[in-house]
Design a protein around this motif. Sequence first.
Motif, PDB file in Angstrom:
ATOM      1  N   GLU A 114      50.791  37.368  41.464  1.00 56.48           N
ATOM      2  CA  GLU A 114      50.007  38.195  40.539  1.00 56.48           C
ATOM      3  C   GLU A 114      48.773  37.472  40.015  1.00 56.48           C
ATOM      4  O   GLU A 114      47.966  38.074  39.296  1.00 56.48           O
ATOM      5  CB  GLU A 114      50.885  38.632  39.358  1.00 56.48           C
ATOM      6  N   VAL A 115      48.597  36.195  40.365  1.00 59.64           N
ATOM      7  CA  VAL A 115      47.465  35.414  39.848  1.00 59.64           C
ATOM      8  C   VAL A 115      46.665  34.844  41.018  1.00 59.64           C
ATOM      9  O   VAL A 115      47.051  33.843  41.628  1.00 59.64           O
ATOM     10  CB  VAL A 115      47.925  34.269  38.921  1.00 59.64           C
ATOM     11  N   SER A 116      45.559  35.477  41.336  1.00 62.29           N
ATOM     12  CA  SER A 116      44.646  34.971  42.361  1.00 62.29           C
ATOM     13  C   SER A 116      43.349  34.519  41.698  1.00 62.29           C
ATOM     14  O   SER A 116      43.160  34.686  40.482  1.00 62.29           O
ATOM     15  CB  SER A 116      44.337  36.063  43.392  1.00 62.29           C
ATOM     16  N   ARG A 118      40.709  35.945  41.755  1.00 62.90           N
ATOM     17  CA  ARG A 118      40.012  37.112  41.198  1.00 62.90           C
ATOM     18  C   ARG A 118      40.315  37.297  39.712  1.00 62.90           C
ATOM     19  O   ARG A 118      39.645  38.074  39.038  1.00 62.90           O
ATOM     20  CB  ARG A 118      40.386  38.372  41.969  1.00 62.90           C
ATOM     21  N   SER A 119      41.318  36.577  39.209  1.00 67.26           N
ATOM     22  CA  SER A 119      41.618  36.651  37.775  1.00 67.26           C
ATOM     23  C   SER A 119      40.682  35.791  36.944  1.00 67.26           C
ATOM     24  O   SER A 119      40.682  35.877  35.718  1.00 67.26           O
ATOM     25  CB  SER A 119      43.067  36.232  37.516  1.00 67.26           C
ATOM     26  N   LEU A 120      39.879  34.951  37.603  1.00 69.96           N
ATOM     27  CA  LEU A 120      38.947  34.069  36.903  1.00 69.96           C
ATOM     28  C   LEU A 120      37.564  34.701  36.833  1.00 69.96           C
ATOM     29  O   LEU A 120      37.226  35.568  37.643  1.00 69.96           O
ATOM     30  CB  LEU A 120      38.837  32.731  37.641  1.00 69.96           C
ATOM     31  N   TRP A 204      45.756  25.814  42.922  1.00 77.90           N
ATOM     32  CA  TRP A 204      45.341  26.925  43.774  1.00 77.90           C
ATOM     33  C   TRP A 204      45.632  26.604  45.235  1.00 77.90           C
ATOM     34  O   TRP A 204      45.327  25.503  45.706  1.00 77.90           O
ATOM     35  CB  TRP A 204      43.854  27.216  43.610  1.00 77.90           C
ATOM     36  N   ARG A 227      33.691  40.557  45.476  1.00 77.52           N
ATOM     37  CA  ARG A 227      33.321  41.405  44.335  1.00 77.52           C
ATOM     38  C   ARG A 227      31.981  42.105  44.599  1.00 77.52           C
ATOM     39  O   ARG A 227      31.117  42.216  43.722  1.00 77.52           O
ATOM     40  CB  ARG A 227      33.260  40.590  43.036  1.00 77.52           C
TER      41      ARG A 227
END
Length: 293
Positions: A114-116, A118-120, A204, A227
């Motif tokens: 659930e944490v890639s 893209r969460s940053l 990571w 993005r």
Amino acid sequence: MGFEPPQRLTRALGATYGEAAAAEWLGKLPALAEDALDRASLTAERVVAPGGRSSLVILAHRSDGTPAALKLAPAFTRPDLERAALAHWNGWGTVQLLQPEDGAALVLERLHPEVSLRSLPDAKALLEAAGVVRKLWVDPPAGHGFESVAERTARQAAAMEAHGAVSSAALDAREELLAGDAESVLLHGCFRQGKVLAGDRVPWLAVGPEPLVGERAYDLARLVRDRVEDLVAASAGASAARRRLNRLADSVDVDRERLRGWTLFRAVESATRWLAAGRRPEAELLLEFAGWL
């Protein structure tokens, strides 16, 4: 427990590999999952959703309680090549392969799906991504079975030719990029922010490679357009995209023009696939982005 495939997997497999092939594999999936869990001595916890577009991932634990993940993919997506690449990297920048057995099922270390990256925030995500991907660019193993960038893009170029003027600049760029000698290192093949997940062993780690061999600029090109919807929506999207390309090239010592060329080719190649699938809005986003390069 049941192993119902997430809707994303069902849709994507059918769109990419054909409805018949996807339906045949998905119909066998519950039995395949049960068998793979049994052979690996794993106890299932839950299916990751929405999950990936070409595989089912089941969070599980081993007989000693160690967390793990089981990844199941149809043979036509070549999980054997993913296994070979992960074994060669041996956890250096990537998820660790926990069991070396052959077959379509991969037993992997447990990350945090659930944490890639893209969460940053975008700038931080790109910085972290550059640090991860440069670890992957190593010499391929002797006698490897990975295809080359030239081979993979030749198939893509053949499909792109049907789109005429839309593809012409990208096809010309590919021809120029392949005209001379280039480096040949092991590449992730589908590297982007969503393919880098948080881990416990290191912060990571990359997942889901579609490995091939070739030059680093090809591998970095997909990351440039991450993005893309935000870039296109921004008032200064074109200049922001070019700055991003230059920063990424400089951060990993890749030639800017070669990165620009592969970014153009890969963006237009994706756009033509979306057009063929009837997904015009996604295609138009990528074509607008490509026009900025």
